[in-house]
Scaffold this active site. Structure first.
Site, PDB file in Angstrom:
ATOM      1  N   ASP A  13       9.194   2.274   1.635  1.00  0.00           N
ATOM      2  CA  ASP A  13       8.061   3.059   2.120  1.00  0.00           C
ATOM      3  C   ASP A  13       7.907   2.736   3.600  1.00  0.00           C
ATOM      4  O   ASP A  13       7.414   1.667   3.964  1.00  0.00           O
ATOM      5  CB  ASP A  13       6.802   2.673   1.325  1.00  0.00           C
TER       6      ASP A  13
ATOM      7  N   PHE B  40       0.857  -1.187   0.000  1.00  0.00           N
ATOM      8  CA  PHE B  40       0.000   0.000   0.000  1.00  0.00           C
ATOM      9  C   PHE B  40       0.889   1.232   0.000  1.00  0.00           C
ATOM     10  O   PHE B  40       1.715   1.405   0.889  1.00  0.00           O
ATOM     11  CB  PHE B  40      -0.948   0.036   1.202  1.00  0.00           C
TER      12      PHE B  40
ATOM     13  N   LYS C  43       2.620   9.597   8.282  1.00  0.00           N
ATOM     14  CA  LYS C  43       1.850   9.193   9.460  1.00  0.00           C
ATOM     15  C   LYS C  43       2.332   9.785  10.799  1.00  0.00           C
ATOM     16  O   LYS C  43       1.899  10.852  11.169  1.00  0.00           O
ATOM     17  CB  LYS C  43       1.734   7.668   9.498  1.00  0.00           C
TER      18      LYS C  43
HETATM   19  C1  LIG Z   1      -0.919   5.194   4.940  1.00  0.00           C
HETATM   20  C2  LIG Z   1       0.145   4.785   3.999  1.00  0.00           C
HETATM   21  C3  LIG Z   1       0.434   5.519   2.846  1.00  0.00           C
HETATM   22  C4  LIG Z   1      -0.405   6.690   2.407  1.00  0.00           C
HETATM   23  O1  LIG Z   1      -0.308   7.750   3.273  1.00  0.00           O
HETATM   24  P1  LIG Z   1      -1.362   8.965   3.156  1.00  0.00           P
HETATM   25  O2  LIG Z   1      -0.865   9.951   4.151  1.00  0.00           O
HETATM   26  O3  LIG Z   1      -2.711   8.401   3.456  1.00  0.00           O
HETATM   27  O4  LIG Z   1      -1.279   9.460   1.755  1.00  0.00           O
HETATM   28  C5  LIG Z   1       1.507   5.123   2.076  1.00  0.00           C
HETATM   29  N1  LIG Z   1       2.250   4.063   2.416  1.00  0.00           N
HETATM   30  C6  LIG Z   1       2.007   3.335   3.520  1.00  0.00           C
HETATM   31  C7  LIG Z   1       2.888   2.189   3.848  1.00  0.00           C
HETATM   32  C8  LIG Z   1       0.933   3.650   4.331  1.00  0.00           C
HETATM   33  O5  LIG Z   1       0.655   2.910   5.412  1.00  0.00           O
END
Ligand SMILES: *Cc1c(COP(=O)(O)O)cnc(C)c1O
Length: 396
Positions: free
Chosen positions: A223, A138, A252
């Protein structure tokens, strides 16, 4: 306003993009939140791994109050003291050399993809543009990030998607090797997948991916939007693997609840962005940067991280106790305080019953219960959460 008034107004005026629970939260303190009816909950969702310091951490609140009264926003046409101090802190605490600030995880990943393509054009050749990502990943909701996200349900009806992405199963080095083409320029992955079901990268896989990227001149992009910043018990999840990314994204938890994202890169890679190549109006503004400096200063503390790791092990043990007791639990997964329970029954009714008993958890997919509590919780909070889960599961 009471809960029903808030819901009615929201349904009339707010776009219907979230499967929201019929509750409105109005106040938070530490690991607790309160709804509009005055009910108190232990929050093991923590704003989806944002509130790692709990709600309204006094140091973050103080930093925001002070900065709000001094200077909230100026453009990146000018130097900003809180932003450069934050960049220095992140660089000193990580294996990366330069930082670009933005406002969300998706935006950070969008920047990572752009930076990887710029690097590839400059150093690898005009045909290098393809990025390989992992199934169940994700990476966010912008068009490029959703294309990097190898989950069909998030991409439905959004085509045409930007070209240049290829997917392989997570933790499968052979599939990754076979997926390489003359166009490949980077491999992008979460060391611990969050949204995709709390899946931890194997040590061996990470070692081999890193070596493969070195051998083939590919960029390695991590990420760490969800698993970074202390969530796993180390400041960055990659530290468990003895490998280093060329590019890393954060968001986050970075600013204690204030929106912010960050893109970090090694010097040579970062140098591929020149003035005019990338920008964000709000990115790293004084308010968000001041909040983030306060938050990261706490999250990066060695003894704080050691405690997170210890509490993670404690919680894992409790979850194993539940697994031994209930046959519908297939496995316990995760690292530190990003933990999941694989289950063979529907997760949503379990999460709903927990909520009625004062514990907020959520499920990812339909068969994984995810626990991403504030990193500041105590073992008593873990005991309480385990007791609620036990009570709810007995009734299944
Ligand atoms: C939540 C998340 C995102 C997206 O972040 P947003 O601030 O909602 O755009 C990207 N990568 C990972 C691993 C995430 O958990």
């Amino acid at each position: 306003m009471n809960t029903q008034e808030i819901i009615d107004m929201g349904q009339k005026y707010v776009m219907n993009t979230y499967g929201r629970l019929p509750m409105a939260l109005v106040k938070g303190e530490g690991p607790y939140v309160w709804d509009a009816e005055g009910n108190k909950y232990l929050d093991f969702v923590a704003g989806l791994a944002v509130n790692s310091l709990g709600h309204c951490h006094p140091k973050v609140v103080e930093a925001v109050r002070e900065q709000a009264g001094k200077l909230m926003h100026v453009s990146n046409l000018y130097w900003i003291e809180p932003q450069v101090k934050l960049a220095k802190l992140l660089v000193e605490k990580s294996a990366l050399d330069k930082v670009f600030f933005c406002n969300s995880g998706a935006e950070a990943n969008e920047g990572a993809i752009k930076l990887a393509r710029k690097y590839a054009k400059k150093y690898l050749g005009p045909e290098k543009y393809e990025i390989i990502t992992m199934e169940k990943s994700f990476h966010g909701r912008t068009l490029a990030a959703i294309t990097a996200t190898a989950q069909p349900k998030y991409q439905k009806d959004l085509d045409p998607l930007p070209p240049g992405f290829k997917y392989v199963p997570f933790n499968d080095i052979q599939a990754l090797e076979e997926a390489l083409t003359p166009n490949t320029c980077a491999v992008m992955m979460e060391p611990v997948q969050g949204e995709g079901g709390v899946n931890v990268a194997d040590y061996e896989f990470m070692q081999k991916v890193s070596k493969l990227c070195d051998d083939k001149n590919l960029l390695l992009i991590f990420d760490e939007v969800q698993c970074g910043l202390g969530r796993t018990g180390k400041l960055f999840a990659y530290e468990y693997y003895g490998v280093e990314p060329d590019i890393m994204t954060l968001a986050k938890a970075i600013a204690g609840g204030v929106p912010m994202g960050a893109l970090l890169a090694k010097e040579k890679v970062a140098g591929c962005f020149q003035p005019g190549d990338h920008a964000s109006t709000f990115g790293g503004n004084p308010l968000a940067s001041a909040a983030a400096y306060a938050a990261v200063s706490i999250l990066a503390d060695g003894s704080f991280l050691a405690e997170v790791a210890g509490k993670g092990l404690y919680f894992e043990e409790k979850l194993h106790y539940l697994q031994d007791k209930y046959p519908f639990i297939t496995d316990v997964r995760g690292k530190g305080l990003i933990l999941g329970l694989g289950i063979t029954v529907e997760g949503k009714p379990i999460a709903d019953s927990c909520q009625e008993k004062g514990l907020l958890i959520n499920c990812v997919g339909s068969n994984v219960l995810r626990f991403i509590p504030p990193l500041t919780i105590s073992t008593e909070h873990i005991d309480y959460a385990t007791a609620v889960l036990d009570e709810v599961m007995t009734a299944i």
